[in-house]
Design an enzyme around this catalytic site. Structure first.
Site, PDB file in Angstrom:
ATOM      1  N   LYS A 131       0.845  -1.193   0.000  1.00 19.93           N
ATOM      2  CA  LYS A 131       0.000   0.000   0.000  1.00 19.93           C
ATOM      3  C   LYS A 131       0.880   1.243   0.000  1.00 19.93           C
ATOM      4  CE  LYS A 131      -1.831   2.705   2.967  1.00 19.93           C
ATOM      5  NZ  LYS A 131      -1.683   3.982   2.231  1.00 19.93           N
TER       6      LYS A 131
ATOM      7  N   GLU B 186      10.364   0.908  10.181  1.00 20.31           N
ATOM      8  CA  GLU B 186      11.365   1.970   9.988  1.00 20.31           C
ATOM      9  C   GLU B 186      10.668   3.287  10.259  1.00 20.31           C
ATOM     10  OE1 GLU B 186      14.414   1.544   9.595  1.00 20.31           O
ATOM     11  OE2 GLU B 186      14.499  -0.552   8.967  1.00 20.31           O
TER      12      GLU B 186
ATOM     13  N   CYS C 101      13.842  10.531   6.522  1.00 18.14           N
ATOM     14  CA  CYS C 101      13.773  10.020   7.900  1.00 18.14           C
ATOM     15  C   CYS C 101      15.085  10.239   8.630  1.00 18.14           C
ATOM     16  CB  CYS C 101      13.338   8.566   7.931  1.00 18.14           C
ATOM     17  SG  CYS C 101      14.315   7.527   6.866  1.00 18.14           S
TER      18      CYS C 101
ATOM     19  N   GLU D 136      10.150  15.528  15.407  1.00 17.10           N
ATOM     20  CA  GLU D 136      10.469  15.391  13.984  1.00 17.10           C
ATOM     21  C   GLU D 136       9.614  16.386  13.197  1.00 17.10           C
ATOM     22  OE1 GLU D 136       9.165  11.767  11.764  1.00 17.10           O
ATOM     23  OE2 GLU D 136      11.222  11.711  11.028  1.00 17.10           O
TER      24      GLU D 136
END
Ligand code: NAI
Ligand code: MG
Length: 498
Positions: free
Chosen positions: A195, A270, A304, A401
């Site tokens: 997906k 992750e 990331c 983040e």
């Protein structure tokens, strides 16, 4: 300023119908509903893709299950899996420019960079993992069972494909993340339901077409487009999965992990990061500044492992940060299809709001802006490359983040302090050290809690080098030999040959 693809094949793909790949056939969603796909460089609608629900996910998982349990795929020789994966790599390379244009239109990133990096690395990932298809092996053991009179036992282990894999990927490197999930899973002999992110579904659908042409049997690769909270959640909790592989934010990773655990579905996650960049006092100022700027501004900060916190030694702080600010101010914002663009738009209006919200929060909490600090011009989702100083660890911009082109900078005086600061985060994905002082570098490396430590570079990846996070940055390792462990189970065998 150009925002049009040059290739007729890209235009034809964008204009053509978009359906989901289930069991080797192309399908609309069960409800017929669709999702708008936007071009972040101007906010226009590019096309629509199916909006999958639970029914579609269930069909795809069932197709993957049939393909795994009883098909040409499970009987296929490893050499033939290798050949298919090598063909897939060639097919991606042959369409490199088209993929790059699709990524530029859908995600906003530079087509030139996408061609050189995202697409090349995706092709190489298939090629690298193709090699492993024939090299998956267990070990033999001369078993000595203490309570048995005979000593005639032989033990060995087999590495078997884990089974049906659900893969949920983010929007920052759409094609590359699809490759990172598909290639090792297929090399191991698994089947997959992938997906893609609702913000960037196009390159995965195009990849699905290529994989069909390459000759993967029906049901081995299924690609379903839909929102995270509906299609993604239905996939994560589906009892028919043997494994779920996810890349994305830490909160979503936790939700997926909880859902997976209920079925004991194997998982690799992750997740997010807030990776520190440590600049020691011996550096060449210009080289270090360029490294610091690239570490945060690459892919508009939507990485990331983005080097989003920089710690510069007090002796060189002012000179390095002045130079970083001038690099930031000089960067040219524009659409990814314009070859002169150095920094593209953010992926979505939602991400734009999020990042602008963080810049505001930082300024309210007392940070001083020395570059950028707001939205770029035009209707696209542009944010100026931004550098904040006078920041500290009490501020949200330092702790959370941001996932945009926003750097926070702090000073330090000694290694003990910078280690404490670098590790003062729930994340542990990456870190970089900039120096030629071997002694200091080797003192730092073991003390930094991160899955990857770069020295005099940042965010560089190689298909042979494992990648993953410590702490709340995730579970498991992708790439390298380590990736195979994520897609295989170990079966132990003990034989009494008395
Ligand atoms: P997200 O992590 O929610 O989305 C990533 C993928 O997960 C997408 O395919 C999405 O459809 C799916 N998803 C979302 N909710 C789900 C659920 N409940 N169950 C199953 N699948 C689900 O990230 P999002 O919302 O797009 O971005 C928000 C923030 O996440 C960003 O600002 C950034 O900080 C972070 N992020 C981090 C990434 C990384 O690689 N570290 C990648 C993408 C986002
Ligand atoms: Mg888009």
């Amino acid at each position: 300023m150009t925002n049009q693809p040059t290739l007729p094949t890209t235009r034809a793909f964008i204009a053509g119908p978009k359906r989901m790949l289930i069991n080797g056939e192309w399908h609309d969603s069960a409800t017929g509903e669709t999702i708008e796909v936007l071009n972040p460089a101007d906010g226009s609608v590019l096309c629509r893709v199916p909006n999958a629900n639970e029914t579609d996910i269930d069909r795809a998982v069932q197709a993957a299950r049939r393909a795994f349990d009883d098909s040409a795929w499970s009987r296929m020789k490893p050499t033939d899996r290798e050949r298919l994966l090598l063909r897939a790599a060639d097919a991606i390379e042959a369409s490199a420019r088209e993929f790059a244009e699709i990524e530029a239109l859908d995600n906003g990133k530079s087509a030139a960079v996408a061609e050189a990096l995202d697409v090349t690395m995706a092709a190489q990932c298939f090629r690298y993992m193709a090699g492993w298809a024939t090299k998956i092996e267990g070990s033999t053991v001369d078993a000595a069972i203490p309570y048995s009179p005979s000593n005639a036992y032989f033990g060995y282990t087999r590495k078997e494909a884990v089974g049906v894999v659900g893969a949920i990927i983010p929007w920052n490197f759409p094609l590359l993340m699809a490759a990172w999930k598909l290639a090792p899973a297929l090399a191991a002999g698994c089947t997959v339901v992938l997906k893609p992110a609702e913000d960037t579904p196009l390159s995965a659908l195009r990849l699905g077409e290529l994989l069909q042409e390459t000759g993967f049997p029906a049901g081995v690769v299924n690609i379903v487009t839909g929102y995270g909270r509906t299609a993604g959640a239905a996939l994560a909790k589906h009892p028919g999965l043997d494994k779920i592989a996810f890349t994305g934010s830490t909160p979503t990773g936790k939700a997926i992990g909880h859902a997976a655990l209920d079925n004991m579905t194997r998982m690799s996650l992750e997740l997010g990061g807030k990776s520190p960049v440590i600049v020691l006092p011996d550096v060449d100022i210009d080289k270090a500044a360029e490294g610091v700027a690239n570490a945060i501004f690459f892919n508009s900060g939507q990485v990331c492992t983005a080097g989003s916190r920089v710690y510069v030694h007090d002796k060189v702080f002012d000179r390095v940060m002045e130079r970083v600010a001038s690099i930031a101010d000089s960067m040219k914002l524009g659409p990814g299809l314009d070859p002169s663009t150095q920094i593209g738009p953010l992926v979505s209006a939602r991400q734009l709001d999020r990042v602008l919200g963080y810049i505001d929060a930082g300024q309210t909490e007392g940070a001083r802006t020395i570059a950028g600090g707001g939205r770029g011009e035009g209707a696209g989702f542009f944010v100026k490359p931004t550098v904040l100083v006078d920041t500290d660890h009490s501020m949200r911009v330092v702790r959370e983040e941001i996932f945009g082109p926003v750097l926070v900078a702090m000073r330090f005086n000694d290694l003990d302090t910078v280690v404490k600061q670098a590790n003062d985060t729930p994340y542990g994905l990456g870190a970089s050290i900039w120096s030629n002082d071997l002694s200091a570098i080797h003192k730092l490396i073991p003390r930094i809690k991160a899955g990857t430590v770069w020295v005099n570079c940042h965010s560089l990846l190689d298909n042979a080098v494992p990648f993953g996070g410590f702490k709340q940055s995730g579970f498991g390792r992708e790439l390298g030999r380590a990736a195979l462990d994520m897609y295989t189970e170990t079966k132990s065998v003990l034989i009494n040959h008395a």
